[in-house]
Design a protein around this motif. Structure first.
Motif, PDB file in Angstrom:
ATOM      1  N   ILE A 151       0.901  -0.911  -0.059  1.00  0.00           N
ATOM      2  CA  ILE A 151       0.176  -0.166  -0.194  1.00  0.00           C
ATOM      3  C   ILE A 151       0.672   1.407  -0.301  1.00  0.00           C
ATOM      4  O   ILE A 151       1.044   2.527  -0.560  1.00  0.00           O
ATOM      5  CB  ILE A 151      -0.803   0.172   1.361  1.00  0.00           C
ATOM      6  CG1 ILE A 151      -1.994  -1.109   1.045  1.00  0.00           C
ATOM      7  CG2 ILE A 151      -1.622   1.346   1.658  1.00  0.00           C
ATOM      8  CD1 ILE A 151      -1.996  -1.555   2.225  1.00  0.00           C
ATOM      9  N   ALA A 152       2.038   1.216   0.610  1.00  0.00           N
ATOM     10  CA  ALA A 152       2.535   2.326   0.775  1.00  0.00           C
ATOM     11  C   ALA A 152       3.486   2.833  -0.309  1.00  0.00           C
ATOM     12  O   ALA A 152       3.786   4.207  -1.221  1.00  0.00           O
ATOM     13  CB  ALA A 152       4.114   2.219   1.660  1.00  0.00           C
ATOM     14  N   ALA A 265       0.087  -0.957 -10.381  1.00  0.00           N
ATOM     15  CA  ALA A 265      -0.305  -1.254  -9.332  1.00  0.00           C
ATOM     16  C   ALA A 265      -1.258  -2.576  -8.755  1.00  0.00           C
ATOM     17  O   ALA A 265      -1.376  -2.684  -8.023  1.00  0.00           O
ATOM     18  CB  ALA A 265      -1.003   0.168  -8.695  1.00  0.00           C
ATOM     19  N   ALA A 266      -1.320  -3.420  -9.966  1.00  0.00           N
ATOM     20  CA  ALA A 266      -2.458  -4.387  -9.627  1.00  0.00           C
ATOM     21  C   ALA A 266      -2.230  -5.092  -9.337  1.00  0.00           C
ATOM     22  O   ALA A 266      -2.227  -6.130  -8.273  1.00  0.00           O
ATOM     23  CB  ALA A 266      -2.267  -4.784 -11.226  1.00  0.00           C
ATOM     24  N   ASP A 267      -0.718  -6.106  -9.373  1.00  0.00           N
ATOM     25  CA  ASP A 267      -0.164  -6.694  -8.702  1.00  0.00           C
ATOM     26  C   ASP A 267       0.460  -6.725  -7.302  1.00  0.00           C
ATOM     27  O   ASP A 267       0.227  -7.462  -6.570  1.00  0.00           O
ATOM     28  CB  ASP A 267       1.178  -7.368  -9.405  1.00  0.00           C
ATOM     29  CG  ASP A 267       1.629  -6.923  -9.294  1.00  0.00           C
ATOM     30  OD1 ASP A 267       1.694  -5.279  -9.668  1.00  0.00           O
ATOM     31  OD2 ASP A 267       3.043  -7.072  -9.570  1.00  0.00           O
ATOM     32  N   VAL A 268       1.090  -5.747  -7.296  1.00  0.00           N
ATOM     33  CA  VAL A 268       1.115  -5.028  -5.664  1.00  0.00           C
ATOM     34  C   VAL A 268      -0.393  -4.675  -4.804  1.00  0.00           C
ATOM     35  O   VAL A 268      -0.088  -5.315  -3.508  1.00  0.00           O
ATOM     36  CB  VAL A 268       1.604  -3.048  -6.077  1.00  0.00           C
ATOM     37  CG1 VAL A 268       1.923  -2.958  -4.602  1.00  0.00           C
ATOM     38  CG2 VAL A 268       3.001  -3.256  -6.510  1.00  0.00           C
ATOM     39  N   ALA A 269      -1.201  -4.606  -5.340  1.00  0.00           N
ATOM     40  CA  ALA A 269      -2.312  -4.592  -4.351  1.00  0.00           C
ATOM     41  C   ALA A 269      -2.708  -5.569  -3.990  1.00  0.00           C
ATOM     42  O   ALA A 269      -2.999  -6.287  -2.736  1.00  0.00           O
ATOM     43  CB  ALA A 269      -3.543  -3.670  -5.526  1.00  0.00           C
ATOM     44  N   GLY A 270      -2.515  -7.109  -5.223  1.00  0.00           N
ATOM     45  CA  GLY A 270      -3.149  -8.509  -5.017  1.00  0.00           C
ATOM     46  C   GLY A 270      -2.201  -8.750  -3.964  1.00  0.00           C
ATOM     47  O   GLY A 270      -2.413  -9.720  -3.375  1.00  0.00           O
ATOM     48  N   MET A 271      -1.418  -8.550  -4.331  1.00  0.00           N
ATOM     49  CA  MET A 271       0.145  -9.049  -2.874  1.00  0.00           C
ATOM     50  C   MET A 271      -0.673  -8.411  -1.980  1.00  0.00           C
ATOM     51  O   MET A 271      -0.660  -9.136  -0.942  1.00  0.00           O
ATOM     52  CB  MET A 271       1.146  -8.733  -3.644  1.00  0.00           C
ATOM     53  CG  MET A 271       2.515  -9.550  -2.495  1.00  0.00           C
ATOM     54  SD  MET A 271       4.084  -9.449  -2.978  1.00  0.00           S
ATOM     55  CE  MET A 271       4.983 -10.929  -1.887  1.00  0.00           C
ATOM     56  N   VAL A 319      -4.735 -11.396  -9.343  1.00  0.00           N
ATOM     57  CA  VAL A 319      -4.749 -12.487  -8.575  1.00  0.00           C
ATOM     58  C   VAL A 319      -3.999 -13.321  -8.887  1.00  0.00           C
ATOM     59  O   VAL A 319      -3.159 -14.047  -7.530  1.00  0.00           O
ATOM     60  CB  VAL A 319      -5.993 -13.547  -9.839  1.00  0.00           C
ATOM     61  CG1 VAL A 319      -5.182 -14.843  -9.495  1.00  0.00           C
ATOM     62  CG2 VAL A 319      -7.262 -12.819 -10.195  1.00  0.00           C
ATOM     63  N   SER A 320      -2.786 -13.429  -9.647  1.00  0.00           N
ATOM     64  CA  SER A 320      -1.762 -13.382  -9.509  1.00  0.00           C
ATOM     65  C   SER A 320      -0.234 -12.049  -7.967  1.00  0.00           C
ATOM     66  O   SER A 320       0.282 -13.459  -7.682  1.00  0.00           O
ATOM     67  CB  SER A 320      -0.656 -13.037 -10.973  1.00  0.00           C
ATOM     68  OG  SER A 320       0.684 -12.833 -10.514  1.00  0.00           O
ATOM     69  N   GLY A 321      -0.549 -11.070  -8.309  1.00  0.00           N
ATOM     70  CA  GLY A 321      -0.248 -11.081  -7.446  1.00  0.00           C
ATOM     71  C   GLY A 321      -0.773 -11.596  -5.815  1.00  0.00           C
ATOM     72  O   GLY A 321       0.327 -11.387  -4.895  1.00  0.00           O
ATOM     73  N   LEU A 322      -2.212 -12.135  -5.596  1.00  0.00           N
ATOM     74  CA  LEU A 322      -2.849 -12.745  -4.707  1.00  0.00           C
ATOM     75  C   LEU A 322      -2.077 -13.320  -4.129  1.00  0.00           C
ATOM     76  O   LEU A 322      -1.738 -13.849  -2.902  1.00  0.00           O
ATOM     77  CB  LEU A 322      -4.262 -12.462  -4.778  1.00  0.00           C
ATOM     78  CG  LEU A 322      -4.923 -13.124  -3.690  1.00  0.00           C
ATOM     79  CD1 LEU A 322      -5.804 -12.297  -2.723  1.00  0.00           C
ATOM     80  CD2 LEU A 322      -6.535 -13.579  -4.356  1.00  0.00           C
ATOM     81  N   CYS A 323      -1.328 -14.760  -5.563  1.00  0.00           N
ATOM     82  CA  CYS A 323      -1.181 -15.618  -5.007  1.00  0.00           C
ATOM     83  C   CYS A 323       0.142 -15.243  -4.397  1.00  0.00           C
ATOM     84  O   CYS A 323       1.004 -16.241  -4.108  1.00  0.00           O
ATOM     85  CB  CYS A 323      -1.542 -16.587  -6.147  1.00  0.00           C
ATOM     86  SG  CYS A 323      -2.965 -16.950  -7.010  1.00  0.00           S
ATOM     87  N   SER A 324       1.182 -14.772  -5.409  1.00  0.00           N
ATOM     88  CA  SER A 324       2.160 -14.677  -4.473  1.00  0.00           C
ATOM     89  C   SER A 324       2.507 -13.640  -3.425  1.00  0.00           C
ATOM     90  O   SER A 324       3.751 -13.786  -2.718  1.00  0.00           O
ATOM     91  CB  SER A 324       2.644 -12.731  -4.888  1.00  0.00           C
ATOM     92  OG  SER A 324       2.829 -13.053  -6.885  1.00  0.00           O
ATOM     93  N   SER A 325       1.074 -14.214  -2.306  1.00  0.00           N
ATOM     94  CA  SER A 325       1.344 -13.585  -1.092  1.00  0.00           C
ATOM     95  C   SER A 325       2.417 -15.295  -0.222  1.00  0.00           C
ATOM     96  O   SER A 325       2.677 -15.065   0.831  1.00  0.00           O
ATOM     97  CB  SER A 325       0.180 -13.457   0.032  1.00  0.00           C
ATOM     98  OG  SER A 325      -0.778 -14.948  -0.772  1.00  0.00           O
TER      99      SER A 325
END
Length: 423
Positions: A151-152, A265-271, A319-325
């Protein structure tokens, strides 16, 4: 407190965590301010895209060399002292960069100098967290800090451009970044205990023999679980490529320039969202999800070969960013297996590898985009990441239970160090 019982309010109830969280968040926003300001300042003076890119890359590259060498200081001295000293040093250097008359070559050297000690701060901070947040609170805290970092970054990039546009002064934005480091130093100095690193003893879990600075590298390289978790985290280098190819992809599909920021910002937000979701998972669930999430992170990127529109691409990349958690889970598992006496050095090595992987991934994606197309380059990197993640999971047996800490079966006994820990 069990890991399953840990809640967000349990973590925020810890004063030392709040100090580390606030210090990191506001200084991370300041870092992104500085990257925007530097890019605009260098391009304004030189009109050279190559030089602008080189200076921008200089904010990332030095830690690749300094991380394994400097991180050991956080295993030798008080981690509080290490953190606030690094912050003060960076504030002074960035303050010099904010001087309007600073020659461009000197500015470039200062950029490199500021980036060099960053691994020392981050390794000290991450090594301190398990002490500040024992038990199940640690994994929740890592999820919160990971989400906050994302977020930052988004806020810093967006606000940095707005501030520069409103004031017309990149130097003012650099001065703001210097101020954030002073605030961070004050918070750490006044709000944390010394957090002296442990010195081994009766635990039977100790650093391997060899040079002190490289002991973390040797420990990780000799332990199957640690090496596997580090390597799995490094596959994130395949999944970060959409950020570097957002602008070419927008041009390829004929969308407007305003879509570039949205896609970046999409993958950053997802992660960031993923980091919060995995924070409350129990040990067993985390262990089982580590490799599947790493594998799944590449699949949405593969769909990019069809050149979906802006909003479809935003959804896929998020979604890729979400899974990148999975990176957060791998980091938690990694840190909890390393004894405190060598934790900062091991973290420094793993972090350097992750940064290297991201740089190489972006470079590879750029070459592929030139030879093929941005959409196909992103798809190929996503597919490669999934295949590599699955192979790493199988070879290193990452579905097996973790040991609480690295044992003597994984590392030889420690060398006898005569120099005491200092405050």
């Amino acid at each position: 407190m069990s890991e399953q019982a840990a809640r967000f309010r349990d973590v925020f109830a810890v004063g030392e965590f709040r100090v580390l969280w606030i210090a990191q968040a506001q200084s991370r926003i300041g870092d992104q301010f500085a990257r925007v300001a530097l890019s605009l300042l260098v391009f304004e003076r030189t009109s050279s895209a190559a030089l602008t890119a080189l200076v921008y890359a200089s904010t990332y590259l030095p830690p690749l060399l300094t991380a394994p060498l400097l991180a050991g200081l956080a295993d030798r001295y008080s981690r509080r002292t290490v953190m606030w000293t690094v912050d003060v040093l960076r504030a002074v250097l960035i303050g010099l960069m904010a001087v309007p008359a600073m020659p461009l070559p000197v500015l470039g050297l200062l950029v490199v100098a500021v980036a060099c000690p960053e691994p020392l701060f981050s390794s000290a901070r991450i090594a301190t967290l398990p002490k500040v947040l024992p038990g199940g609170r640690y994994q929740v805290g890592m999820g919160i800090t990971g989400a906050t970092d994302g977020i930052a970054q988004i806020a810093g990039f967006a606000l940095g451009g707005v501030v520069v546009a409103a004031t017309g002064s990149p130097h003012l934005v650099l001065a703001v970044n210097a101020l954030t480091f002073l605030v961070s130093a004050a918070l750490v100095r006044c709000g944390l205990r010394p957090h002296l690193p442990e010195t081994g003893g009766d635990t039977g879990n100790s650093a391997p023999k060899g040079r002190f600075a490289l002991a973390g590298v040797r420990l990780v390289a000799r332990n199957r679980s640690l090496m596997g978790l580090a390597a799995l985290a490094w596959t994130f280098g395949f999944y970060v490529v959409p950020e570097s190819l957002a602008a070419p992809y927008v041009a390829e599909i004929g969308a407007g320039a305003s879509a570039v920021g949205l896609l970046m910002a999409a993958d950053v937000a997802g992660m960031a969202i993923g980091g919060l979701l995995v924070a409350r998972l129990g040990t067993e669930v985390r262990r089982r999800l580590t490799v599947p999430l790493a594998f799944a992170a590449g699949l949405p990127l593969v769909v990019t070969f069809a050149e979906p529109g802006v909003w479809a691409a935003v959804a896929l990349w998020a979604v890729s960013g979400l899974c990148s958690s999975f990176v957060v889970i791998a980091e938690v598992r990694f840190v909890l297996q390393v004894p405190d006496e060598i934790r900062a050095r091991a973290i420094g090595f793993a972090a350097a590898g992750l940064q290297t992987a991201q740089g190489l991934g972006m470079a590879l994606a750029g070459v592929l985009a030139e030879a093929l197309s941005p959409a196909l380059s992103i798809a190929l990197c996503g597919a490669a990441g999934s295949v590599v993640a699955l192979a790493i999971g199988l070879v290193f047996r990452l579905a097996a239970p973790d040991e609480p800490q690295v044992s003597e079966r994984s590392a030889p006994p420690a060398e006898d160090r005569s120099e005491p820990v200092r405050t």
